[in-house]
Design an enzyme around this catalytic site. Structure first.
Site, PDB file in Angstrom:
ATOM      1  N   CYS A 113       6.376   3.026  14.674  1.00 21.28           N
ATOM      2  CA  CYS A 113       6.189   2.258  13.439  1.00 21.28           C
ATOM      3  C   CYS A 113       6.818   0.886  13.662  1.00 21.28           C
ATOM      4  O   CYS A 113       8.024   0.780  13.861  1.00 21.28           O
ATOM      5  CB  CYS A 113       6.866   3.015  12.293  1.00 21.28           C
ATOM      6  SG  CYS A 113       6.774   2.144  10.728  1.00 21.28           S
ATOM      7  N   CYS A 124       7.713  -4.914  -3.863  1.00 20.11           N
ATOM      8  CA  CYS A 124       7.309  -3.633  -4.434  1.00 20.11           C
ATOM      9  C   CYS A 124       8.569  -2.908  -4.926  1.00 20.11           C
ATOM     10  O   CYS A 124       9.579  -2.880  -4.216  1.00 20.11           O
ATOM     11  CB  CYS A 124       6.558  -2.805  -3.408  1.00 20.11           C
ATOM     12  SG  CYS A 124       5.089  -3.657  -2.789  1.00 20.11           S
ATOM     13  N   GLY A 175       7.638  -5.702   6.376  1.00 17.42           N
ATOM     14  CA  GLY A 175       6.731  -6.837   6.259  1.00 17.42           C
ATOM     15  C   GLY A 175       5.306  -6.479   5.888  1.00 17.42           C
ATOM     16  O   GLY A 175       4.896  -5.318   5.943  1.00 17.42           O
ATOM     17  N   GLU A 176       4.570  -7.494   5.458  1.00 14.53           N
ATOM     18  CA  GLU A 176       3.159  -7.335   5.103  1.00 14.53           C
ATOM     19  C   GLU A 176       2.322  -7.926   6.235  1.00 14.53           C
ATOM     20  O   GLU A 176       2.242  -9.147   6.398  1.00 14.53           O
ATOM     21  CB  GLU A 176       2.888  -8.067   3.773  1.00 14.53           C
ATOM     22  CG  GLU A 176       1.422  -8.218   3.408  1.00 14.53           C
ATOM     23  CD  GLU A 176       0.610  -6.927   3.522  1.00 14.53           C
ATOM     24  OE1 GLU A 176       0.965  -5.916   2.912  1.00 14.53           O
ATOM     25  OE2 GLU A 176      -0.420  -6.941   4.256  1.00 14.53           O
ATOM     26  N   SER A 207      -1.242  -1.078   7.822  1.00 20.35           N
ATOM     27  CA  SER A 207      -1.063  -0.766   6.408  1.00 20.35           C
ATOM     28  C   SER A 207      -0.851  -2.049   5.615  1.00 20.35           C
ATOM     29  O   SER A 207      -0.011  -2.874   5.966  1.00 20.35           O
ATOM     30  CB  SER A 207       0.149   0.161   6.245  1.00 20.35           C
ATOM     31  OG  SER A 207       0.418   0.380   4.877  1.00 20.35           O
ATOM     32  N   SER A 229      -1.961   0.612   0.586  1.00 20.95           N
ATOM     33  CA  SER A 229      -0.895   1.130  -0.271  1.00 20.95           C
ATOM     34  C   SER A 229      -1.336   1.019  -1.724  1.00 20.95           C
ATOM     35  O   SER A 229      -1.084   0.014  -2.374  1.00 20.95           O
ATOM     36  CB  SER A 229       0.385   0.330  -0.037  1.00 20.95           C
ATOM     37  OG  SER A 229       0.810   0.496   1.291  1.00 20.95           O
ATOM     38  N   LEU A 230      -2.005   2.050  -2.215  1.00 23.54           N
ATOM     39  CA  LEU A 230      -2.571   1.969  -3.569  1.00 23.54           C
ATOM     40  C   LEU A 230      -1.504   2.281  -4.631  1.00 23.54           C
ATOM     41  O   LEU A 230      -1.239   1.466  -5.502  1.00 23.54           O
ATOM     42  CB  LEU A 230      -3.772   2.924  -3.671  1.00 23.54           C
ATOM     43  CG  LEU A 230      -4.609   2.753  -4.935  1.00 23.54           C
ATOM     44  CD1 LEU A 230      -5.235   1.379  -5.022  1.00 23.54           C
ATOM     45  CD2 LEU A 230      -5.700   3.830  -5.013  1.00 23.54           C
ATOM     46  N   HIS A 231      -0.968   3.472  -4.598  1.00 24.39           N
ATOM     47  CA  HIS A 231       0.208   3.857  -5.392  1.00 24.39           C
ATOM     48  C   HIS A 231       0.010   3.963  -6.898  1.00 24.39           C
ATOM     49  O   HIS A 231       0.891   4.475  -7.594  1.00 24.39           O
ATOM     50  CB  HIS A 231       1.413   2.937  -5.138  1.00 24.39           C
ATOM     51  CG  HIS A 231       1.811   2.818  -3.708  1.00 24.39           C
ATOM     52  ND1 HIS A 231       1.853   3.879  -2.851  1.00 24.39           N
ATOM     53  CD2 HIS A 231       2.179   1.736  -2.973  1.00 24.39           C
ATOM     54  CE1 HIS A 231       2.239   3.468  -1.643  1.00 24.39           C
ATOM     55  NE2 HIS A 231       2.427   2.176  -1.690  1.00 24.39           N
ATOM     56  N   ASN A 306      10.976   8.024  -0.801  1.00 27.86           N
ATOM     57  CA  ASN A 306      12.218   8.090  -0.022  1.00 27.86           C
ATOM     58  C   ASN A 306      13.276   7.224  -0.705  1.00 27.86           C
ATOM     59  O   ASN A 306      13.072   6.017  -0.845  1.00 27.86           O
ATOM     60  CB  ASN A 306      11.977   7.580   1.406  1.00 27.86           C
ATOM     61  CG  ASN A 306      11.113   8.550   2.188  1.00 27.86           C
ATOM     62  OD1 ASN A 306      11.377   9.742   2.236  1.00 27.86           O
ATOM     63  ND2 ASN A 306      10.045   8.042   2.780  1.00 27.86           N
ATOM     64  N   CYS A 349       9.666   5.962   5.514  1.00 24.79           N
ATOM     65  CA  CYS A 349       8.865   4.901   4.889  1.00 24.79           C
ATOM     66  C   CYS A 349       9.659   4.204   3.800  1.00 24.79           C
ATOM     67  O   CYS A 349      10.199   4.850   2.913  1.00 24.79           O
ATOM     68  CB  CYS A 349       7.643   5.482   4.187  1.00 24.79           C
ATOM     69  SG  CYS A 349       6.505   6.278   5.249  1.00 24.79           S
TER      70      CYS A 349
END
Ligand code: SAH
Ligand code: SF4
Length: 370
Positions: A113, A124, A175-176, A207, A229-231, A306, A349
Site C-alpha cells: 500500500c 474526510c 494522499g489523493e 483508490s 471511496s463512496l462511503h 479503523n 486503512c
C-alpha cells in the site's frame, strides 16, 4: 569546467526516471542508446544500488556514472511489524518529509500500500491522514522509491517471476492520487514495465475519493483497477464524510465510473464503503447502494472503521455490517468485509499519518549525528 566544481554538484538520482527520461539523460551524457537499456535493467530488474555492481558495463563507464549519478531510495526511518505480519515502513526524504508504506502478506499474494502525497488536502472525517495538512506531492522518484525499498526489505531482486511476496500494489496510502496524477502516472509506468519491476496493471489498484474529471483519463492512460471511496449513498451525508462530494456529487462521480475505460464484469470497479456506526450503516443505506450501482460493473468492499486517537466516529457493530453485506450480496454484488490488517501498529486503512509533519520544522527534535 574544473573538476573541483563538478564534484561539488549534487549527484542526480536515476531511480524514478522513466524509459524516455533515462534515454534522454544518457544521450546527454554521451552514452549509446543501448547503455540506457542496460542501465534500466540494472536499476529496475536487478535493483542495483551501486554502479560498481553493473558488471555488464565497462569499468570506466561505471566510474563515469558513479561520478555523476546515484541510485538512491528514500531512507527507512522506522520499521514496525504487526502481530499479523503486516509491516509498516516510515520513509524519509532528503527534505525531512515522511510518508508511510505498508506491506500486507496474505496466503496467495502480498500487497504493498503506497502513498501519493505527504498528508492530504482533503479532510474526510474518518481518515487520520486527513487531519494532517498537506505538505506536498510526492515525485515519481519518491513513489517508485517506495516499491524499491519494499523489494529491498523483502529481498526480491532480481524481480522474481513466481512466488513473489510483493504481487499487488494499491494506491491507498497517504494522499489523493488523482490530485497528483502526473507523478503517479509516471511512477506507475515504471512499475508496470515488464522488463523492470514488472507489476502488471491488473495487479495495481488506484483508490480515489472521487475526483470525477480525472477518472476517465486515469482509465484511458493507465488502465489500472479503480477503487472509489463512496462511503455514503446520499449527498448530504457524503458531503459530511467526504467533503470533496460538494464539488463532485454522487451522480457525477457514478457517471464517471459508468464510463471508466476498461471496466467490465471481469474487471469490476471496487466501491469502498467504511462502516460508521449510526451514520451510513442501515439496511436502507444498503438498498440505496444497490440501486445506485445498477449498470456499473461493481463490487463492494466494506471496511470496518479503523479507529485513531480523537476520531469522531465509531465502527458499526458486526451485526450491522453483516446485515449490510447480506443485502448487497443478495442483489448480486460481491460484498466482502475487509479484515483489518496491522491495526496494532496503526497501519490499517485510514490510520496512516506521519508524525513529523504534525510538528513545525522548528519544533522537531534534532537529527542525531551519524
Ligand atoms: N485518498 C484515496 C486513497 C487513500 S485512502 C481515497 O480516499 O480513496 C484508502 C481507503 O481507506 C479509502 O477508501 C478511505 O476512505 C479508507 N479509509 C480512510 N480512513 C479510514 C478509516 N479510519 N477506517 C477505514 N477506512 C478508512
Ligand atoms: Fe485524503 Fe483519502 Fe484520507 Fe480522504 S480518505 S483524507 S482523500 S487520504
Amino acid at each position: 569546467m574544473p573538476t573541483e566544481t563538478l564534484s561539488e554538484q549534487p549527484h542526480r538520482n536515476l531511480v524514478g526516471l522513466g524509459r524516455e527520461a533515462l534515454a534522454a539523460e544518457m544521450a546527454e551524457f554521451g552514452a549509446a542508446p543501448f547503455r540506457a537499456r542496460q542501465l534500466w535493467h540494472w536499476i529496475y530488474h536487478r535493483g542495483a544500488t551501486d554502479f560498481a555492481a553493473m558488471t555488464s558495463l565497462s569499468k570506466p563507464f561505471r566510474e563515469e556514472l558513479a561520478a555523476h549519478y546515484e541510485l538512491s531510495r528514500p531512507a527507512m526511518s522506522r520499521s514496525l511489524t504487526s502481530i499479523d505480519g503486516t509491516r509498516k515502513w516510515l520513509l524519509r526524504f532528503p527534505d525531512g518529509e515522511e510518508v508511510e508504506t505498508v506491506h500486507i502478506p496474505e496466503e496467495d499474494r502480498g500487497t504493498l500500500c503506497i502513498s501519493s502525497q505527504v498528508g492530504c488536502t482533503l479532510t474526510c472525517s474518518f481518515c487520520h491522514t486527513g487531519t494532517q495538512r498537506l505538505v506536498r506531492n510526492l515525485t515519481p522518484e519518491e513513489i517508485v522509491g517506495q516499491v524499491m525499498v519494499a523489494r529491498d526489505a523483502l529481498g526480491e531482486w532480481p524481480s522474481p517471476q513466481d512466488d513473489r511476496q510483493l504481487t499487488n500494489i494499491v494506491l491507498m496510502g497517504m494522499g489523493e492520487p488523482l490530485y497528483n496524477y502526473e507523478n503517479v502516472a509516471a511512477a506507475m509506468k515504471i512499475v508496470m514495465d515488464p522488463e523492470g519491476l514488472s507489476i502488471s496493471r491488473r495487479k495495481i489498484t488506484l483508490s480515489t475519493s472521487g475526483v470525477a474529471p480525472m477518472i476517465r483519463r486515469c482509465g484511458a492512460e493507465l488502465a489500472v483497477n479503480l477503487a472509489v471511496s463512496l462511503h455514503a449513498v446520499r449527498d448530504d451525508i457524503r458531503n459530511r464524510l467526504v467533503p470533496l462530494n460538494r464539488k463532485y456529487p454522487i451522480a457525477e462521480l457514478l457517471e464517471a465510473c459508468r464510463s471508466y475505460p476498461g471496466a467490465s464484469n471481469a474487471r469490476r470497479i471496487t466501491f469502498e464503503y467504511v462502516m460508521l456506526k449510526g451514520v451510513n450503516d442501515s439496511p436502507g443505506d444498503a438498498r440505496e447502494l444497490v440501486r445506485l450501482l445498477a449498470g456499473i460493473p461493481a463490487k463492494v468492499n466494506l471496511i470496518p472503521f479503523n479507529p485513531w486517537p480523537g476520531a469522531p466516529h465509531e465502527c458499526s457493530p458486526d451485526a450491522a455490517i453483516e446485515a449490510f453485506s447480506d443485502i448487497v450480496f443478495a442483489a448480486g454484488y460481491s460484498a466482502p468485509v475487509r479484515t483489518p490488517r496491522g491495526r496494532d501498529i496503526l497501519a490499517a486503512c485510514g490510520q496512516l499519518k506521519s508524525a513529523s509533519v504534525k510538528l513545525r520544522r522548528s519544533e522537531r527534535p534534532p537529527v542525531p549525528a551519524a
